[in-house]
Design a protein around this motif. Structure first.
Motif, short mmCIF file in Angstrom:
data_model
loop_
_atom_site.label_atom_id
_atom_site.label_comp_id
_atom_site.label_asym_id
_atom_site.label_seq_id
_atom_site.Cartn_x
_atom_site.Cartn_y
_atom_site.Cartn_z
N GLY A 185 -127.90 28.68 0.03
CA GLY A 185 -127.90 27.46 -0.74
C GLY A 185 -127.82 27.74 -2.23
O GLY A 185 -127.16 28.68 -2.67
N ASN A 186 -128.52 26.91 -3.02
CA ASN A 186 -128.61 27.09 -4.46
C ASN A 186 -129.91 27.82 -4.75
O ASN A 186 -130.98 27.22 -4.78
N ILE A 187 -129.84 29.13 -4.97
CA ILE A 187 -131.01 30.01 -4.97
C ILE A 187 -131.35 30.44 -6.40
O ILE A 187 -130.46 30.85 -7.15
N GLN A 188 -132.65 30.40 -6.73
CA GLN A 188 -133.11 30.90 -8.02
C GLN A 188 -134.26 31.88 -7.79
O GLN A 188 -135.28 31.52 -7.19
N LEU A 189 -134.09 33.11 -8.28
CA LEU A 189 -135.12 34.13 -8.18
C LEU A 189 -135.43 34.61 -9.59
O LEU A 189 -134.55 35.09 -10.30
N GLU A 190 -136.72 34.51 -9.98
CA GLU A 190 -137.07 34.82 -11.37
C GLU A 190 -138.40 35.55 -11.43
O GLU A 190 -139.38 35.15 -10.79
N THR A 191 -138.46 36.64 -12.22
CA THR A 191 -139.70 37.36 -12.45
C THR A 191 -139.72 37.89 -13.88
O THR A 191 -138.67 38.12 -14.47
N VAL A 192 -140.93 38.05 -14.41
CA VAL A 192 -141.06 38.57 -15.77
C VAL A 192 -141.14 40.09 -15.74
O VAL A 192 -140.27 40.78 -16.28
N SER A 193 -142.16 40.64 -15.09
CA SER A 193 -142.31 42.09 -15.08
C SER A 193 -142.32 42.67 -13.67
O SER A 193 -142.70 43.82 -13.47
N GLY A 194 -141.90 41.91 -12.69
CA GLY A 194 -141.81 42.41 -11.32
C GLY A 194 -140.40 42.82 -10.96
O GLY A 194 -139.50 42.81 -11.80
N GLU A 195 -140.21 43.19 -9.70
CA GLU A 195 -138.90 43.58 -9.21
C GLU A 195 -138.38 42.54 -8.22
O GLU A 195 -139.17 41.84 -7.57
N ILE A 196 -137.05 42.47 -8.11
CA ILE A 196 -136.42 41.58 -7.13
C ILE A 196 -135.56 42.42 -6.20
O ILE A 196 -134.73 43.22 -6.66
N GLN A 197 -135.77 42.24 -4.90
CA GLN A 197 -134.93 42.87 -3.89
C GLN A 197 -134.41 41.77 -2.97
O GLN A 197 -135.18 41.12 -2.26
N ASP A 198 -133.09 41.59 -2.98
CA ASP A 198 -132.48 40.48 -2.24
C ASP A 198 -131.38 41.01 -1.34
O ASP A 198 -130.50 41.75 -1.78
N THR A 199 -131.42 40.61 -0.06
CA THR A 199 -130.38 41.04 0.88
C THR A 199 -129.88 39.85 1.67
O THR A 199 -130.65 38.95 2.04
N GLU A 200 -128.58 39.83 1.91
CA GLU A 200 -127.91 38.91 2.83
C GLU A 200 -128.06 37.44 2.46
O GLU A 200 -127.98 36.56 3.32
N SER A 201 -128.30 37.13 1.19
CA SER A 201 -128.32 35.73 0.79
C SER A 201 -126.89 35.21 0.66
O SER A 201 -125.94 35.98 0.48
N ASP A 247 -136.65 45.63 -12.21
CA ASP A 247 -135.39 46.08 -11.64
C ASP A 247 -134.88 45.07 -10.61
O ASP A 247 -135.65 44.38 -9.94
N LEU A 248 -133.56 45.02 -10.48
CA LEU A 248 -132.90 44.16 -9.49
C LEU A 248 -132.13 45.03 -8.51
O LEU A 248 -131.30 45.86 -8.90
N ASN A 249 -132.42 44.84 -7.21
CA ASN A 249 -131.65 45.46 -6.14
C ASN A 249 -131.08 44.34 -5.29
O ASN A 249 -131.81 43.68 -4.55
N SER A 250 -129.77 44.11 -5.42
CA SER A 250 -129.15 42.95 -4.78
C SER A 250 -128.04 43.39 -3.84
O SER A 250 -127.09 44.05 -4.25
N GLN A 251 -128.19 42.98 -2.58
CA GLN A 251 -127.15 43.21 -1.57
C GLN A 251 -126.72 41.84 -1.03
O GLN A 251 -126.60 41.62 0.16
N THR A 252 -126.47 40.92 -1.94
CA THR A 252 -126.23 39.54 -1.56
C THR A 252 -124.82 39.33 -1.03
O THR A 252 -123.88 40.06 -1.38
N LEU A 253 -124.68 38.30 -0.19
CA LEU A 253 -123.39 37.84 0.30
C LEU A 253 -122.95 36.57 -0.42
O LEU A 253 -121.98 35.93 -0.01
N ALA A 254 -123.67 36.20 -1.48
CA ALA A 254 -123.35 34.99 -2.23
C ALA A 254 -121.98 35.10 -2.89
O ALA A 254 -121.52 36.19 -3.23
N GLN A 255 -121.35 33.95 -3.08
CA GLN A 255 -120.03 33.93 -3.70
C GLN A 255 -120.09 33.69 -5.19
O GLN A 255 -119.19 34.10 -5.92
N GLN A 256 -121.15 33.02 -5.66
CA GLN A 256 -121.35 32.81 -7.09
C GLN A 256 -122.68 33.44 -7.49
O GLN A 256 -123.72 33.12 -6.92
N ILE A 257 -122.62 34.34 -8.49
CA ILE A 257 -123.80 35.13 -8.86
C ILE A 257 -123.96 35.13 -10.38
O ILE A 257 -122.99 35.38 -11.11
N THR A 258 -125.19 34.85 -10.82
CA THR A 258 -125.52 34.93 -12.24
C THR A 258 -126.74 35.83 -12.41
O THR A 258 -127.72 35.69 -11.68
N VAL A 259 -126.66 36.77 -13.37
CA VAL A 259 -127.78 37.69 -13.64
C VAL A 259 -128.07 37.69 -15.13
O VAL A 259 -127.17 37.87 -15.95
#
Length: 318
Positions: free
Chosen positions: A165-181, A193-205
């Motif tokens: 869907g329309n996904i928002q992931l936000e952290t100040v001093s933590g890490e994000i690990q995202d797979t298969e979104s 740090d960001l570790n992203s293995q996303t299947l999304a078609q539109q991505i903003t970082v």
């Protein structure tokens, strides 16, 4: 005989007092259910501990587990047009050595839900709707959410799998690990740090002071801005538009399959360009130390732009 009796009395009193104190601070069990109307928003507030949020095929909400040992009461009731779930805590307390609440909350599969914690960890799965999860120092683990999942932490980590869907992931001093979104995703990090293995078609970082490792095999459009961190991004030939920018950080862009694309790279002040996807070489401006590179692969229908200040731009083919 009387002396023995007098010696036993303080011991008995002390034992009873200890038992009463232990009972007073024992975690209270909770097991409640409440039927709700379809579309009723649910608000959850738990300061510390562990909260597991699951879906089921009932128009009911169920809460089971144990309350915080310092709990001042449990709220589980309809307030106005929303259902409120809260483990009330003192305004000030010393929680050293305390485990906090241990709650399992079951809600309808489709729901509008918000959950707020301070140091409690949140685990949520198999839900659809507007889902807002916020914590200060707790971690968030989410899987198979659909709709509008918005996850935010200050110093905690976010781990997600299979969001859509329309996904928002936000952290100040933590890490994000995202797979298969899937769908459209927005990552925001300040010093994690960001570790992203996303299947999304539109991505903003948007990231400051962190490393990015990404494999975006289905991406059609990406926007990446990074400050003081290196980015390693892998793309395929599905890309239509890519805009990657960095300040004081390197960007390595690797293609598993080369797209028909126009490339426009600007090394900026103090940057350099390394191209391994074609025979084209960067050019230096006549009066400035900047490197620039523009070239096409195939018809050039897609558009790839990269820019840096004091960093390296690297194009590679896997």
């Amino acid at each position: 005989m009387s002396n023995i009796h007098l010696m036993k009395t303080p011991l008995i009193i002390a034992t009873l007092s200890l038992g009463l104190m232990t009972h007073a601070f024992a975690a209270e069990q909770v097991d409640k259910q409440l039927r709700i109307e379809s579309g009723t928003p649910i608000q959850i507030k738990v300061q510390r501990g562990e909260v597991l949020i699951q879906s089921w095929d009932k128009n009911e909400v169920s809460v089971s587990g144990t309350l915080d040992e310092l709990s001042e009461g449990f709220i589980f009731e309809q307030q106005g047009n929303q259902l409120k779930i809260e483990d009330k805590m003192p305004r000030q307390y010393n929680g050293n050595g305390k485990d906090g609440s241990k709650l399992t909350i079951k809600v309808p599969h489709t729901v509008n839900l918000s959950a707020d914690t301070i140091s409690a960890n949140l685990q949520i799965s198999q839900l659809q709707g507007e889902l807002a999860l916020n914590t200060v120092s707790g971690n968030i683990s989410a899987s198979h959410l659909n709709g509008k999942p918005a996850l935010h932490t200050v110093s905690g980590d976010i781990t997600t799998q299979g969001l859509n869907g329309n996904i928002q992931l936000e952290t100040v001093s933590g890490e994000i690990q995202d797979t298969e979104s899937q769908g459209e995703i927005n990552y925001r990090l300040v010093s994690g740090d960001l570790n992203s293995q996303t299947l999304a078609q539109q991505i903003t970082v948007e990231q400051v002071s962190g490393e990015i490792t990404a494999n975006w095999s289905q991406a059609k459009e990406i926007h990446l801005r990074s400050v003081s961190g290196d980015s390693q991004v892998s793309l395929a030939n599905s890309i239509n538009k890519a805009n990657l920018e960095s300040v004081s950080g390197d960007i390595t862009l690797t293609f598993t399959q080369l797209p028909d694309a126009s490339f426009d790279l600007n090394g900026g002040p103090g940057g350099s360009i390394k191209n391994s996807v074609s025979q084209d070489a960067p050019q230096k401006q006549k009066y400035l130390p900047n490197e620039e590179l523009s070239f096409k692969i195939g018809a050039g229908s897609a558009n790839v732009k990269m820019a840096t200040i004091s960093g390296d731009l690297i194009l590679k083919r896997q």
